[in-house]
Scaffold this motif. Sequence first.
Motif, PDB file in Angstrom:
ATOM      1  N   ASN A  49       0.807  -1.225   0.000  1.00  0.00           N
ATOM      2  CA  ASN A  49       0.000   0.000   0.000  1.00  0.00           C
ATOM      3  C   ASN A  49       0.838   1.270   0.000  1.00  0.00           C
ATOM      4  OD1 ASN A  49       0.940  -0.013   2.613  1.00  0.00           O
ATOM      5  ND2 ASN A  49      -1.078  -0.084   3.592  1.00  0.00           N
ATOM      6  N   THR A  50       2.181   1.126   0.009  1.00  0.00           N
ATOM      7  CA  THR A  50       3.046   2.310  -0.086  1.00  0.00           C
ATOM      8  C   THR A  50       3.471   2.595  -1.529  1.00  0.00           C
ATOM      9  OG1 THR A  50       5.119   1.072   0.230  1.00  0.00           O
ATOM     10  CG2 THR A  50       3.962   1.831   2.218  1.00  0.00           C
ATOM     11  N   ILE A  51       3.081   1.727  -2.458  1.00  0.00           N
ATOM     12  CA  ILE A  51       3.434   1.905  -3.869  1.00  0.00           C
ATOM     13  C   ILE A  51       2.352   2.740  -4.553  1.00  0.00           C
ATOM     14  CG2 ILE A  51       3.915   0.732  -6.048  1.00  0.00           C
ATOM     15  CD1 ILE A  51       6.029   0.297  -3.835  1.00  0.00           C
ATOM     16  N   ASP A  52       2.770   3.777  -5.250  1.00  0.00           N
ATOM     17  CA  ASP A  52       1.819   4.688  -5.905  1.00  0.00           C
ATOM     18  C   ASP A  52       1.561   4.322  -7.361  1.00  0.00           C
ATOM     19  OD1 ASP A  52       1.482   6.866  -3.751  1.00  0.00           O
ATOM     20  OD2 ASP A  52       3.663   6.693  -3.932  1.00  0.00           O
ATOM     21  N   PHE A  53       2.603   3.846  -8.065  1.00  0.00           N
ATOM     22  CA  PHE A  53       2.473   3.532  -9.489  1.00  0.00           C
ATOM     23  C   PHE A  53       3.249   2.245  -9.798  1.00  0.00           C
ATOM     24  CE2 PHE A  53       2.363   8.155  -9.119  1.00  0.00           C
ATOM     25  CZ  PHE A  53       1.198   8.478  -9.797  1.00  0.00           C
ATOM     26  N   VAL A  54       2.768   1.511 -10.803  1.00  0.00           N
ATOM     27  CA  VAL A  54       3.515   0.398 -11.375  1.00  0.00           C
ATOM     28  C   VAL A  54       3.594   0.633 -12.877  1.00  0.00           C
ATOM     29  CG1 VAL A  54       3.671  -2.100 -11.724  1.00  0.00           C
ATOM     30  CG2 VAL A  54       2.661  -1.197  -9.608  1.00  0.00           C
ATOM     31  N   PRO A  68      -0.868  -9.185  -9.348  1.00  0.00           N
ATOM     32  CA  PRO A  68      -2.088  -9.535  -8.594  1.00  0.00           C
ATOM     33  C   PRO A  68      -1.832  -9.671  -7.086  1.00  0.00           C
ATOM     34  CG  PRO A  68      -1.923 -10.865 -10.570  1.00  0.00           C
ATOM     35  CD  PRO A  68      -0.612 -10.155 -10.429  1.00  0.00           C
ATOM     36  N   MET A  69      -0.644 -10.129  -6.699  1.00  0.00           N
ATOM     37  CA  MET A  69      -0.306 -10.226  -5.284  1.00  0.00           C
ATOM     38  C   MET A  69      -0.179  -8.838  -4.672  1.00  0.00           C
ATOM     39  SD  MET A  69       2.723 -12.494  -3.603  1.00  0.00           S
ATOM     40  CE  MET A  69       3.953 -11.266  -3.197  1.00  0.00           C
ATOM     41  N   LEU A  70       0.338  -7.892  -5.451  1.00  0.00           N
ATOM     42  CA  LEU A  70       0.425  -6.506  -5.001  1.00  0.00           C
ATOM     43  C   LEU A  70      -0.970  -5.957  -4.710  1.00  0.00           C
ATOM     44  CD1 LEU A  70       2.899  -4.448  -4.800  1.00  0.00           C
ATOM     45  CD2 LEU A  70       2.016  -3.492  -6.936  1.00  0.00           C
ATOM     46  N   VAL A  71      -1.906  -6.234  -5.625  1.00  0.00           N
ATOM     47  CA  VAL A  71      -3.296  -5.804  -5.437  1.00  0.00           C
ATOM     48  C   VAL A  71      -3.904  -6.498  -4.225  1.00  0.00           C
ATOM     49  CG1 VAL A  71      -5.600  -5.852  -6.478  1.00  0.00           C
ATOM     50  CG2 VAL A  71      -3.617  -5.210  -7.866  1.00  0.00           C
ATOM     51  N   LYS A  72      -3.668  -7.780  -4.091  1.00  0.00           N
ATOM     52  CA  LYS A  72      -4.192  -8.567  -2.959  1.00  0.00           C
ATOM     53  C   LYS A  72      -3.735  -7.987  -1.626  1.00  0.00           C
ATOM     54  CE  LYS A  72      -4.014 -13.273  -1.039  1.00  0.00           C
ATOM     55  NZ  LYS A  72      -3.498 -14.648  -1.255  1.00  0.00           N
ATOM     56  N   GLN A  73      -2.490  -7.480  -1.589  1.00  0.00           N
ATOM     57  CA  GLN A  73      -1.922  -6.998  -0.338  1.00  0.00           C
ATOM     58  C   GLN A  73      -2.153  -5.511  -0.088  1.00  0.00           C
ATOM     59  OE1 GLN A  73       2.144  -8.249   0.253  1.00  0.00           O
ATOM     60  NE2 GLN A  73       1.688 -10.401  -0.140  1.00  0.00           N
ATOM     61  N   GLY A  74      -2.996  -4.876  -0.930  1.00  0.00           N
ATOM     62  CA  GLY A  74      -3.425  -3.525  -0.596  1.00  0.00           C
ATOM     63  C   GLY A  74      -3.016  -2.409  -1.529  1.00  0.00           C
ATOM     64  N   PHE A  75      -2.403  -2.714  -2.666  1.00  0.00           N
ATOM     65  CA  PHE A  75      -2.052  -1.677  -3.634  1.00  0.00           C
ATOM     66  C   PHE A  75      -3.311  -0.955  -4.106  1.00  0.00           C
ATOM     67  CE2 PHE A  75      -1.598  -0.673  -8.236  1.00  0.00           C
ATOM     68  CZ  PHE A  75      -0.632   0.318  -8.156  1.00  0.00           C
ATOM     69  N   GLU A 120      -1.903 -21.310   1.075  1.00  0.00           N
ATOM     70  CA  GLU A 120      -2.735 -20.347   0.362  1.00  0.00           C
ATOM     71  C   GLU A 120      -2.062 -19.993  -0.968  1.00  0.00           C
ATOM     72  OE1 GLU A 120      -5.733 -19.073   1.104  1.00  0.00           O
ATOM     73  OE2 GLU A 120      -5.778 -20.443   2.829  1.00  0.00           O
ATOM     74  N   PRO A 121      -2.838 -19.857  -2.031  1.00  0.00           N
ATOM     75  CA  PRO A 121      -2.221 -19.425  -3.296  1.00  0.00           C
ATOM     76  C   PRO A 121      -1.641 -18.024  -3.158  1.00  0.00           C
ATOM     77  CG  PRO A 121      -4.619 -19.312  -3.451  1.00  0.00           C
ATOM     78  CD  PRO A 121      -4.311 -19.991  -2.147  1.00  0.00           C
ATOM     79  N   LEU A 122      -0.596 -17.745  -3.940  1.00  0.00           N
ATOM     80  CA  LEU A 122      -0.038 -16.389  -3.920  1.00  0.00           C
ATOM     81  C   LEU A 122      -1.123 -15.357  -4.193  1.00  0.00           C
ATOM     82  CD1 LEU A 122       3.353 -16.627  -5.875  1.00  0.00           C
ATOM     83  CD2 LEU A 122       3.012 -16.389  -3.415  1.00  0.00           C
ATOM     84  N   TYR A 123      -2.024 -15.706  -5.109  1.00  0.00           N
ATOM     85  CA  TYR A 123      -3.170 -14.867  -5.406  1.00  0.00           C
ATOM     86  C   TYR A 123      -4.194 -15.714  -6.140  1.00  0.00           C
ATOM     87  CZ  TYR A 123      -0.292 -14.315  -9.673  1.00  0.00           C
ATOM     88  OH  TYR A 123       0.489 -14.531 -10.786  1.00  0.00           O
ATOM     89  N   THR A 124      -5.397 -15.192  -6.250  1.00  0.00           N
ATOM     90  CA  THR A 124      -6.508 -15.924  -6.849  1.00  0.00           C
ATOM     91  C   THR A 124      -6.911 -15.286  -8.178  1.00  0.00           C
ATOM     92  OG1 THR A 124      -8.180 -14.556  -5.759  1.00  0.00           O
ATOM     93  CG2 THR A 124      -7.366 -16.487  -4.534  1.00  0.00           C
ATOM     94  N   VAL A 125      -7.805 -15.954  -8.880  1.00  0.00           N
ATOM     95  CA  VAL A 125      -8.355 -15.401 -10.116  1.00  0.00           C
ATOM     96  C   VAL A 125      -9.029 -14.058  -9.840  1.00  0.00           C
ATOM     97  CG1 VAL A 125     -10.150 -15.743 -11.865  1.00  0.00           C
ATOM     98  CG2 VAL A 125      -8.591 -17.624 -11.293  1.00  0.00           C
ATOM     99  N   GLU A 126      -9.704 -13.953  -8.712  1.00  0.00           N
ATOM    100  CA  GLU A 126     -10.359 -12.688  -8.358  1.00  0.00           C
ATOM    101  C   GLU A 126      -9.334 -11.566  -8.200  1.00  0.00           C
ATOM    102  OE1 GLU A 126     -13.247 -10.769  -4.876  1.00  0.00           O
ATOM    103  OE2 GLU A 126     -12.707 -12.900  -4.816  1.00  0.00           O
ATOM    104  N   ASP A 127      -8.192 -11.867  -7.583  1.00  0.00           N
ATOM    105  CA  ASP A 127      -7.138 -10.851  -7.453  1.00  0.00           C
ATOM    106  C   ASP A 127      -6.641 -10.416  -8.831  1.00  0.00           C
ATOM    107  OD1 ASP A 127      -7.134 -11.023  -4.619  1.00  0.00           O
ATOM    108  OD2 ASP A 127      -5.822 -12.785  -4.707  1.00  0.00           O
ATOM    109  N   ALA A 128      -6.460 -11.383  -9.747  1.00  0.00           N
ATOM    110  CA  ALA A 128      -5.992 -11.063 -11.100  1.00  0.00           C
ATOM    111  C   ALA A 128      -7.003 -10.205 -11.846  1.00  0.00           C
ATOM    112  CB  ALA A 128      -5.705 -12.344 -11.870  1.00  0.00           C
ATOM    113  N   GLU A 129      -8.279 -10.490 -11.661  1.00  0.00           N
ATOM    114  CA  GLU A 129      -9.316  -9.691 -12.319  1.00  0.00           C
ATOM    115  C   GLU A 129      -9.292  -8.247 -11.824  1.00  0.00           C
ATOM    116  OE1 GLU A 129     -12.623 -13.216 -13.177  1.00  0.00           O
ATOM    117  OE2 GLU A 129     -12.727 -12.037 -11.317  1.00  0.00           O
ATOM    118  N   ARG A 130      -8.967  -8.052 -10.542  1.00  0.00           N
ATOM    119  CA  ARG A 130      -8.956  -6.702  -9.964  1.00  0.00           C
ATOM    120  C   ARG A 130      -7.800  -5.858 -10.495  1.00  0.00           C
ATOM    121  NH1 ARG A 130      -8.381  -7.685  -4.045  1.00  0.00           N
ATOM    122  NH2 ARG A 130      -8.267  -5.399  -3.931  1.00  0.00           N
TER     123      ARG A 130
END
Length: 350
Positions: A49-54, A68-75, A120-130
């Motif tokens: 959540n400290t990352i502003d841009f990718v 997707p893991m970045l998004v999962k963890q609060g990006f 737990e998976p690193l991330y899910t399909v839902e995380d990838a969609e987000r």
Amino acid sequence: MKLSFYGADQCVTGSCHCLEINGKRILIDCGLQQGRDEVSNGEFPFAANTIDFVLVTHAHIDHSGRIPMLVKQGFQGRILTTRLTAQLLEIMLLDSAHIQEQDAEWKNRKGERSGAPRTEPLYTVEDAERVMEHMTTCEYGQFIQLCEGVEVEFTDAGHLLGSSFIIMDLTEGGIKKSIVFSGDIGNVDQPVIRDPVQISGADYVVMESTYGDRNHPESWSYTDDLARIIDDTMARGGNVIIPSFAVGRTQELLYFIREIKEKHMVASCPDFPVYIDSPLAKKATSIFDSDLRGYMDHDAVWLVRRGTDMFRFPNLHATESSEESKALNEDRTPKVIISASGMCDAGRIR
């Protein structure tokens, strides 16, 4: 200004660099570490959540697979890349998420017998969609004012459809610097995609060097060798099985096989069947068949104007289900099978 390296330093995969400027934190790529380089992909050395841009140089998973893991963890920030890279990312990250879920399920079934803790998976399909909710696209040569003191331009790296060098002009505290991130650098004279753009200058260049100690063959057109291999194998009643990355390499093979068929270079079986044994490769090929204006080389533009479908030809088939894939083993008709298992160690090649 501060530059930190969180991947693809002292190893090949998992590209991830972080630029800090004017109170903002900008990631350049956020890749998954793979193969012999693989370490724990489950944690970032920074808070998401400290990352502003990718900024994403291109769609290959070793440069994009942890987004997707970045998004999962609060990006909550913004992802910027080219139009074609964004289209490829959508299918590739969903495919990667599916693999993460499958791997976790397999480990949990195995762990039940030994009483091991659940994985737990690193991330899910839902995380990838987000991920796509955060996506902004641009075209080559477009100047983007990303934030205070940061102007960005994506230029053609000639590696994959949409792949880019990222040129950043930076200003902080009255100091001006320019930095180029190469991503992966393409070779010249590849089919469909253009040669890499020549960069005129920068204060710093962060570049890949995977093949920096060797020369490539002068010509990337291997139609003669490929036609001979297919012809010899078909004459003996055999199959030609080609392990190939689903995105980029598979489409290059289809391009050359179309040429081989058009020129009748396989005498033993002129109308030989070709199977794309990869659902991901099939989806990727549909993107290669879409609007490529601004991304194609001169030869590809000429073929399109002539009405040629660069990646399709008679007797081309694509498997969808694992049952269809397994059925190829029982079919005795000589054929070419292009299977998305680049390193021959998993997937449908096995």
